[in-house]
Motif scaffolding. Structure first.
Motif, PDB file in Angstrom:
ATOM      1  N   TRP A 198      92.883 122.222  91.967  1.00  0.00           N
ATOM      2  CA  TRP A 198      91.649 121.496  92.253  1.00  0.00           C
ATOM      3  C   TRP A 198      91.966 120.433  93.287  1.00  0.00           C
ATOM      4  O   TRP A 198      93.006 119.770  93.222  1.00  0.00           O
ATOM      5  CB  TRP A 198      91.075 120.875  90.990  1.00  0.00           C
ATOM      6  N   ASP A 200      90.449 117.528  96.550  1.00  0.00           N
ATOM      7  CA  ASP A 200      89.414 116.609  97.012  1.00  0.00           C
ATOM      8  C   ASP A 200      88.659 117.246  98.173  1.00  0.00           C
ATOM      9  O   ASP A 200      89.251 117.902  99.023  1.00  0.00           O
ATOM     10  CB  ASP A 200      90.074 115.300  97.466  1.00  0.00           C
ATOM     11  N   THR A 233      96.431 120.108  90.266  1.00  0.00           N
ATOM     12  CA  THR A 233      95.648 119.373  91.255  1.00  0.00           C
ATOM     13  C   THR A 233      96.522 119.007  92.442  1.00  0.00           C
ATOM     14  O   THR A 233      97.746 118.927  92.347  1.00  0.00           O
ATOM     15  CB  THR A 233      95.079 118.075  90.655  1.00  0.00           C
ATOM     16  N   LYS A 237      93.990 114.487  94.456  1.00  0.00           N
ATOM     17  CA  LYS A 237      93.071 114.641  93.330  1.00  0.00           C
ATOM     18  C   LYS A 237      93.698 114.235  91.991  1.00  0.00           C
ATOM     19  O   LYS A 237      92.991 114.058  91.003  1.00  0.00           O
ATOM     20  CB  LYS A 237      92.640 116.114  93.258  1.00  0.00           C
ATOM     21  N   ASN A 279      91.170 108.321  97.173  1.00  0.00           N
ATOM     22  CA  ASN A 279      90.144 108.997  96.381  1.00  0.00           C
ATOM     23  C   ASN A 279      89.928 108.300  95.039  1.00  0.00           C
ATOM     24  O   ASN A 279      88.796 108.139  94.583  1.00  0.00           O
ATOM     25  CB  ASN A 279      90.530 110.460  96.158  1.00  0.00           C
TER      26      ASN A 279
END
Length: 571
Positions: A198, A200, A233, A237, A279
């Motif tokens: 996963w 950003d 990730t 992230k 982030n």
């Protein structure tokens, strides 16, 4: 008819030189590519065959498993389109910009969200027109300041970019999941380990994205996986917590930012020996941060704040404190002397720095994080209405209403030349390149001494050509003066998985030499057939132990095709 000369023919191989070359230089040395300038390459016949095979694999999976529709957009894109999404200035440093003879501004496309959204405005009118996915395979351009890694990060590169259009966010997410399944199918066909993470969304917009990576110790990206929930990730992230909070007593660093209205100064405090994760910093403030200023140094942020807030006595300040630090940590001095304490807000108990190994996973709060280096090869995004709104892409719903019915979009990319460069780097060994069967320029080479064995070599080539699998996949472009050993060395260096060696001493048996890959253990299901057919095929296997780079099969030429097709199936 005489045989035409091949100016790209490999005449000889120096094994010592091969070992010393970097992978970009190796690709050039073996006539796969020719570098013209930093980050710019021409693709020679071997390189083009490799790329074409990868392209055909992508075409097949996207069309057959996803039902995607192929098209091709232009290379030049108008500034007028990019102005609508404000990306002409935001991504200005990455774009190759130029003017036509009328003074109109254009760029060489780095990505095509604007162009595809503008195009689909001509064809999407009603909810009945969706959902669907379109894609293209062509060159993209980015003005990289420091092109590096050969094909890994060039200024001109081949990319598959796809775009989805749907009426609802639910349908768009469904297409996203199906596209990720198609990506799985593509990368599994390469039979090289990969992982998904996963990620950003970054400047692309939207709120969901997934990256596909080859795990490689020399990769430039970092992924984290949790030992408990196994969530994977990207570093951008990954949210982590220390095993014990508030244990940092050393120096503390600060990064300043402004709220979207510039009325509040945000002070991010974090350990000086760690790196701020932008982030997580945005997330801590509910994204009420002017991200357009994130690259400005602290002194520039403070100058803007002073200029736009004339009475600093009443200015608002927000302290965001990383959970690793405590009140006894060594904080830097505050930049203002006169202020009201009541105007201070504070957020603490959160993580705003990049994760490191052996910290706790913030997702499940139980597992321990472990990192690995990797190379990104694909990325999928749910974009929402990031591009359809500014470009006014709407549709009429079942009630004939069009107001605020903006199309839900997604975009999906695969770096084609990046994959080729990555596999060349990951799979090479002391003999040279070592391609997966799915994209090797040729499946087999036929090696023999022309002076004595021309007729025998021709017989084998003719026999192999009857196979639909092997037809047009046979390499025999050796110099007429090359020795048998030199031909085999060239075949190995080019990464051709099977070398068929023809000689009068062993005829009518031939030798098939298998080029083993250094990763991804090969299935040995051919052994079941071998045990059943070894007498019938006059089939013998030598040097097949797991610690050998090569595996040799000696078999009757009458059954060569059957054995070769079987070996290729399990390579």
């Amino acid at each position: 008819m005489s045989r035409l000369l091949n100016p790209f023919q490999i005449k000889h191989i120096n094994k010592t030189v091969l070992k010393q070359l970097s992978t970009p230089d190796l690709l050039e040395h073996l006539h796969f590519v020719k570098k013209t300038q930093s980050g710019l390459f021409q693709y020679l016949p071997l390189g083009k065959r490799t790329i074409d095979k990868l392209n055909n694999l992508i075409h097949s999976k996207l069309q057959n498993e996803l039902g995607a529709i192929q098209l091709e957009l232009g290379t030049l894109s108008s500034k007028k389109l990019w102005d609508k999404t404000e990306r002409w200035t935001k991504q200005g440093n990455e774009l190759f910009k130029l003017k036509d003879n009328k003074g109109n501004d254009f760029c060489l496309v780095a990505t095509c969200e604007e162009d595809i959204t503008d195009l689909m405005g001509n064809y999407i009118k009603s909810y009945k027109d969706m959902p669907f996915v379109v894609y293209q395979l062509n060159k993209k351009y980015r003005d990289e300041k420091r092109p590096r890694g050969g094909l890994l990060r060039g200024r001109e590169f081949l990319m598959m970019d796809a775009y989805s259009f749907a009426t609802t966010a639910k349908d768009s997410r469904e297409i996203f999941d199906r596209t990720n399944d198609a990506y799985d199918s593509i990368f599994k066909a390469l039979k090289v380990p990969y992982t998904k993470a996963w990620a950003d969304n970054g400047d692309m917009g939207g709120d969901i994205s997934r990256e596909f990576h080859f795990v490689d110790k020399n990769g430039e990206d970092t992924l984290f996986e949790c030992s408990n929930c196994h969530n994977t990730t990207t570093q951008e992230k990954t949210e982590s917590f220390p095993l014990i909070e508030g244990q940092e007593f050393g120096d503390i660093d600060v990064r300043y930012a402004l709220s979207n209205d510039h009325n509040s100064l945000i002070c991010y405090y974090y350990p000086k020996n760690r790196q701020l994760n932008w982030n997580l910093a945005l997330k801590a403030m509910g994204h009420d941060v002017d991200s357009n200023l994130k690259l400005l140094p602290n002194n520039k942020i403070l100058d803007i704040f002073r200029n736009e807030n004339h009475d600093l006595m009443f200015a608002k300040f927000i302290r965001v404190i990383d959970c690793r630090i405590n009140t006894r940590s060594k904080f830097p001095g505050f930049p203002f002397k006169n202020y009201l304490k009541n105007n201070f807000g504070q957020i603490d108990g959160i993580s705003i720095v990049n994760a490191i190994d052996k910290e706790r996973c913030a997702k499940c709060n139980d597992g321990i994080l472990k990192s690995c280096r990797s190379i990104e090869i694909g990325h999928t995004f749910v974009l929402g209405t990031k591009y359809s709104k500014p470009m006014d892409l709407k549709f009429m719903d079942k009630e004939n209403n069009i107001t605020d019915n903006y199309v839900e979009m997604g975009c999906y990319g695969i770096g084609v030349t990046r994959i080729v460069g990555s596999l060349a780097e990951m799979l090479r060994d002391e003999k040279g390149l070592n391609w997966p069967v799915a994209i090797t320029p040729y499946l087999v080479s036929v090696c023999g001494i022309e002076n004595n064995n021309a007729s025998l070599t021709s017989q084998i080539i003719e026999r192999l050509s009857f196979s639909p699998t092997l037809k047009d996949n046979i390499y025999h472009s050796f110099d007429s003066n090359s020795s048998l050993g030199a031909q085999v060395d060239i075949s190995h260096a080019l990464g051709i998985p099977l070398s068929v060696i023809v000689g009068p001493k062993s005829w009518p048996r031939i030798e098939i030499e298998v080029r083993r890959q250094p990763i991804a253990s090969r299935e040995s299901k051919w052994k079941d057939v071998y045990n059943q057919k070894k007498e019938e095929f006059d089939w013998e296997v030598i040097n097949a132990s797991s610690d050998k780079q090569l595996e040799k099969h000696i078999v009757s030429q009458d059954h060569a095709v059957s054995v070769i097709e079987l070996l290729l199936k399990y390579l």
